[in-house]
Design a protein around this motif. Structure first.
Motif, PDB file in Angstrom:
ATOM      1  N   ALA A  49       0.237  -1.081   0.096  1.00 24.20           N
ATOM      2  CA  ALA A  49       0.176  -0.152  -0.062  1.00 24.20           C
ATOM      3  C   ALA A  49       0.794   1.554   0.461  1.00 24.20           C
ATOM      4  CB  ALA A  49      -1.175  -0.325   1.327  1.00 24.20           C
ATOM      5  N   ALA A  50       2.363   1.468   0.683  1.00 19.76           N
ATOM      6  CA  ALA A  50       2.665   2.306   0.311  1.00 19.76           C
ATOM      7  C   ALA A  50       3.476   2.960  -0.593  1.00 19.76           C
ATOM      8  CB  ALA A  50       3.814   2.227   1.729  1.00 19.76           C
ATOM      9  N   PHE A  51       3.659   1.280  -1.223  1.00 17.87           N
ATOM     10  CA  PHE A  51       4.508   1.875  -2.181  1.00 17.87           C
ATOM     11  C   PHE A  51       3.928   2.175  -3.349  1.00 17.87           C
ATOM     12  CE2 PHE A  51       5.728   0.339  -6.576  1.00 17.87           C
ATOM     13  CZ  PHE A  51       7.118   0.759  -7.135  1.00 17.87           C
ATOM     14  N   GLY A  52       2.116   1.785  -3.588  1.00 16.93           N
ATOM     15  CA  GLY A  52       1.797   2.032  -4.884  1.00 16.93           C
ATOM     16  C   GLY A  52       0.302   3.330  -4.225  1.00 16.93           C
ATOM     17  N   GLY A  53       0.635   3.935  -2.931  1.00 15.86           N
ATOM     18  CA  GLY A  53       0.530   5.176  -3.018  1.00 15.86           C
ATOM     19  C   GLY A  53       1.038   5.918  -3.024  1.00 15.86           C
ATOM     20  N   MET A  54       1.765   5.980  -3.073  1.00 12.11           N
ATOM     21  CA  MET A  54       3.383   7.204  -3.063  1.00 12.11           C
ATOM     22  C   MET A  54       3.274   7.258  -4.760  1.00 12.11           C
ATOM     23  SD  MET A  54       3.877   8.169  -0.344  1.00 12.11           S
ATOM     24  CE  MET A  54       5.234   9.827  -0.536  1.00 12.11           C
ATOM     25  N   PHE A  56      -3.402  -3.220  -7.473  1.00 11.28           N
ATOM     26  CA  PHE A  56      -3.181  -3.628  -6.224  1.00 11.28           C
ATOM     27  C   PHE A  56      -3.694  -3.534  -5.037  1.00 11.28           C
ATOM     28  CE2 PHE A  56       1.820  -1.704  -6.001  1.00 11.28           C
ATOM     29  CZ  PHE A  56       2.518  -2.397  -6.673  1.00 11.28           C
ATOM     30  N   ASP A  57      -4.673  -2.888  -5.079  1.00 11.41           N
ATOM     31  CA  ASP A  57      -6.246  -2.254  -4.352  1.00 11.41           C
ATOM     32  C   ASP A  57      -6.696  -3.524  -4.700  1.00 11.41           C
ATOM     33  OD1 ASP A  57      -6.392  -1.413  -6.470  1.00 11.41           O
ATOM     34  OD2 ASP A  57      -7.750  -0.632  -5.759  1.00 11.41           O
ATOM     35  N   GLY A  58      -6.830  -4.469  -6.128  1.00  8.39           N
ATOM     36  CA  GLY A  58      -7.817  -5.618  -6.549  1.00  8.39           C
ATOM     37  C   GLY A  58      -7.023  -6.687  -6.224  1.00  8.39           C
ATOM     38  N   VAL A  59      -5.499  -6.805  -6.209  1.00  4.32           N
ATOM     39  CA  VAL A  59      -5.388  -7.932  -5.483  1.00  4.32           C
ATOM     40  C   VAL A  59      -5.300  -8.494  -4.253  1.00  4.32           C
ATOM     41  CG1 VAL A  59      -3.117  -9.439  -5.998  1.00  4.32           C
ATOM     42  CG2 VAL A  59      -3.597  -8.180  -7.543  1.00  4.32           C
ATOM     43  N   ILE A  60      -5.089  -7.262  -3.711  1.00  2.00           N
ATOM     44  CA  ILE A  60      -5.715  -7.696  -1.559  1.00  2.00           C
ATOM     45  C   ILE A  60      -7.165  -7.566  -2.006  1.00  2.00           C
ATOM     46  CG2 ILE A  60      -5.170  -6.467   0.072  1.00  2.00           C
ATOM     47  CD1 ILE A  60      -2.477  -7.112  -0.987  1.00  2.00           C
ATOM     48  N   GLY A  61      -7.764  -6.837  -2.346  1.00  2.00           N
ATOM     49  CA  GLY A  61      -9.023  -6.776  -2.547  1.00  2.00           C
ATOM     50  C   GLY A  61      -9.813  -8.171  -2.687  1.00  2.00           C
ATOM     51  N   ALA A  81      -5.534   6.640  -3.495  1.00  2.00           N
ATOM     52  CA  ALA A  81      -3.327   6.817  -3.439  1.00  2.00           C
ATOM     53  C   ALA A  81      -4.026   6.890  -1.700  1.00  2.00           C
ATOM     54  CB  ALA A  81      -2.870   8.224  -3.751  1.00  2.00           C
ATOM     55  N   LEU A  82      -4.842   8.335  -1.503  1.00  2.00           N
ATOM     56  CA  LEU A  82      -4.736   8.403  -0.080  1.00  2.00           C
ATOM     57  C   LEU A  82      -5.629   6.991   0.357  1.00  2.00           C
ATOM     58  CD1 LEU A  82      -5.998  11.633  -0.459  1.00  2.00           C
ATOM     59  CD2 LEU A  82      -4.253  10.674   0.512  1.00  2.00           C
ATOM     60  N   ILE A  83      -6.425   6.016   0.179  1.00  2.00           N
ATOM     61  CA  ILE A  83      -7.532   5.230   0.982  1.00  2.00           C
ATOM     62  C   ILE A  83      -5.889   4.164   1.141  1.00  2.00           C
ATOM     63  CG2 ILE A  83      -9.030   2.899  -0.062  1.00  2.00           C
ATOM     64  CD1 ILE A  83     -10.392   5.312  -1.428  1.00  2.00           C
ATOM     65  N   ILE A 124      -3.486   0.873   5.931  1.00  2.00           N
ATOM     66  CA  ILE A 124      -2.614   0.613   6.231  1.00  2.00           C
ATOM     67  C   ILE A 124      -3.030  -0.066   7.521  1.00  2.00           C
ATOM     68  CG2 ILE A 124      -0.018   0.966   7.354  1.00  2.00           C
ATOM     69  CD1 ILE A 124       0.230   2.175   5.091  1.00  2.00           C
ATOM     70  N   GLN A 125      -3.691   0.298   8.425  1.00  2.00           N
ATOM     71  CA  GLN A 125      -4.044   0.587   9.577  1.00  2.00           C
ATOM     72  C   GLN A 125      -5.497   0.086   9.344  1.00  2.00           C
ATOM     73  OE1 GLN A 125      -3.804   3.875  11.951  1.00  2.00           O
ATOM     74  NE2 GLN A 125      -5.192   2.764  13.582  1.00  2.00           N
ATOM     75  N   TYR A 126      -6.524   0.739   8.667  1.00  2.00           N
ATOM     76  CA  TYR A 126      -8.240   0.634   8.874  1.00  2.00           C
ATOM     77  C   TYR A 126      -8.454  -0.362   7.337  1.00  2.00           C
ATOM     78  CZ  TYR A 126      -7.502   4.485  12.416  1.00  2.00           C
ATOM     79  OH  TYR A 126      -7.516   4.819  13.317  1.00  2.00           O
ATOM     80  N   GLN A 127      -9.405  -1.560   7.758  1.00  2.00           N
ATOM     81  CA  GLN A 127      -9.702  -2.173   6.012  1.00  2.00           C
ATOM     82  C   GLN A 127     -10.848  -1.035   5.946  1.00  2.00           C
ATOM     83  OE1 GLN A 127     -11.354  -5.753   7.183  1.00  2.00           O
ATOM     84  NE2 GLN A 127     -11.943  -6.698   5.108  1.00  2.00           N
TER      85      GLN A 127
END
Length: 366
Positions: free
Chosen positions: A120-125, A265-270, A323-325, A330-333
């Motif tokens: 999330a940090a890599f993709g978010g930045m 990233f978010d699609g794979v994790i989701g 990006a913010l999501i 990282i802390q909240y689902q």
């Protein structure tokens, strides 16, 4: 035109659904279909952004985007990427990671989830830098004028987007990362992981984007020189838009692939909220990726971004929200439905604004 552009997506859909049924019965068909819809809903803004970049490439590199690019997107990000996550985070051999994914799916899912802060940090930045560079650029066309005009003036400050992104990363590492739920290691370790991964995402954006811009600038200079020589020789060079080729096109293509990776990233994790079977994930997300690629090409060939001038604005605001999501996750689902709805709402609003603008322009000209 629609059938021609989406024919490969339709074919992959049919093959993917059949493969799902053969692999795990009719239940698998439903899971594959749901995953495909998830991928499309989360990546519609990706298609709009990709179209804005792809239209600058020549025909050869556009074909590369649909062939080699789709192989990277489907097999690289949707199949191999989860394996690589487990290989690196759990320090396993690739063969062990594959064995774990096929035999102990719960443990495999847990390892991928534990690696989420770094991802999330890599993709978010990376995505945050795209958004910041867009809103700090002074553009002739502005969608939300009262907001975009002062931001464009602030954008005259050198390296403002980089400084702001680093501030966001620092705050994230001291807040969300420091309080994130974890299954091993200390909070300090988690914060350090997020900080390092975020810096890696920032560096990746600067290097790939910088090289692309450098070679694009050189190509533009050469084209301007050629047209100047033609005019001085009475040849009257044509005024068509410059289509990138050579090294400029290569690095732009590379930038597109990194961009697609960040979106995925978010699609794979989701997808793990739906199934932890990597075969079904690859099938469903791969189908969705094909539709996103086909939609990108459709937008380019139809000239949609030229007709609906605020679409790119809406997509970039959706990127900023994503990006913010990612950083907050990282802390909240955060439910993927929320993520998808935010993107669709922003793009839908920009489309509606574009339609209203076009009607106003036509009414003025009549």
């Amino acid at each position: 035109m629609l059938l021609k552009t989406f024919r490969w997506a339709f074919a992959v859909t049919a093959l993917g659904l059949v493969a799902g049924v053969l692999y795990d019965g009719w239940t698998a068909l439903g899971l594959v279909a749901i995953l495909a819809v998830l991928e499309v809903s989360l990546s519609f803004d990706n298609a709009v952004i990709n179209a804005g970049i792809l239209k600058r490439l020549n025909a050869f590199w556009q074909r590369m985007f649909l062939t080699i690019g789709i192989l990277i997107a489907v097999f690289g990000m949707r199949l191999l990427f989860p394996i690589v996550i487990v290989t690196v985070s759990a320090r396993l051999a690739p063969s062990q990671a594959v064995h774990l994914a096929l035999t102990d799916k719960d443990r495999y899912q847990q390892l991928v989830t534990d690696a989420h802060p770094a991802i999330a940090a890599f993709g978010g930045m990376f995505l945050l830098m795209i958004f910041l560079d867009f809103i700090f650029e002074d553009r002739e066309t502005k969608w939300l004028g009262p907001l975009e005009r002062p931001l464009a003036r602030l954008g005259r400050i050198d390296m403002l987007s980089v400084c702001l992104a680093l501030c966001v990363l620092l705050v994230t590492s001291l807040t969300f990362a420091a309080h994130a739920h974890q299954h091993g290691g200390t909070h300090a370790d988690k914060a350090q992981t997020v900080l390092v991964s975020g810096i890696a995402g920032l560096i990746t954006y600067l290097v790939v984007g910088g090289l692309s811009g450098f070679f694009e600038g050189r190509l533009a200079d050469e084209e301007s020189r050629r047209q100047s020589e033609e005019r001085s020789g009475g040849a009257g060079g044509g005024g068509s838009a410059l289509a990138l080729s050579g090294r400029a096109a290569f690095f732009t293509f590379l930038y597109l692939e990194v961009l697609d990776a960040s979106f995925s990233f978010d699609g794979v994790i989701g997808a793990f909220a739906i199934t932890n079977d990597i075969v079904l994930m690859a099938l469903g997300l791969g189908i969705g990726a094909m539709y996103v690629r086909s939609l990108t090409v459709y937008l380019v060939r139809q000239g949609t971004l030229d007709d609906y001038v605020y679409l790119e604005h809406g997509a970039h605001y959706a990127i900023g929200a994503l990006a913010l999501i990612l950083l907050v996750s990282i802390q909240y689902q955060i439910n993927d439905v929320v993520t998808g709805l935010i993107g669709v709402t922003l793009i839908g609003a920009s489309f509606y604004s574009s339609v209203r603008r076009n009607r106003a322009v036509r009414a003025t000209s009549e």
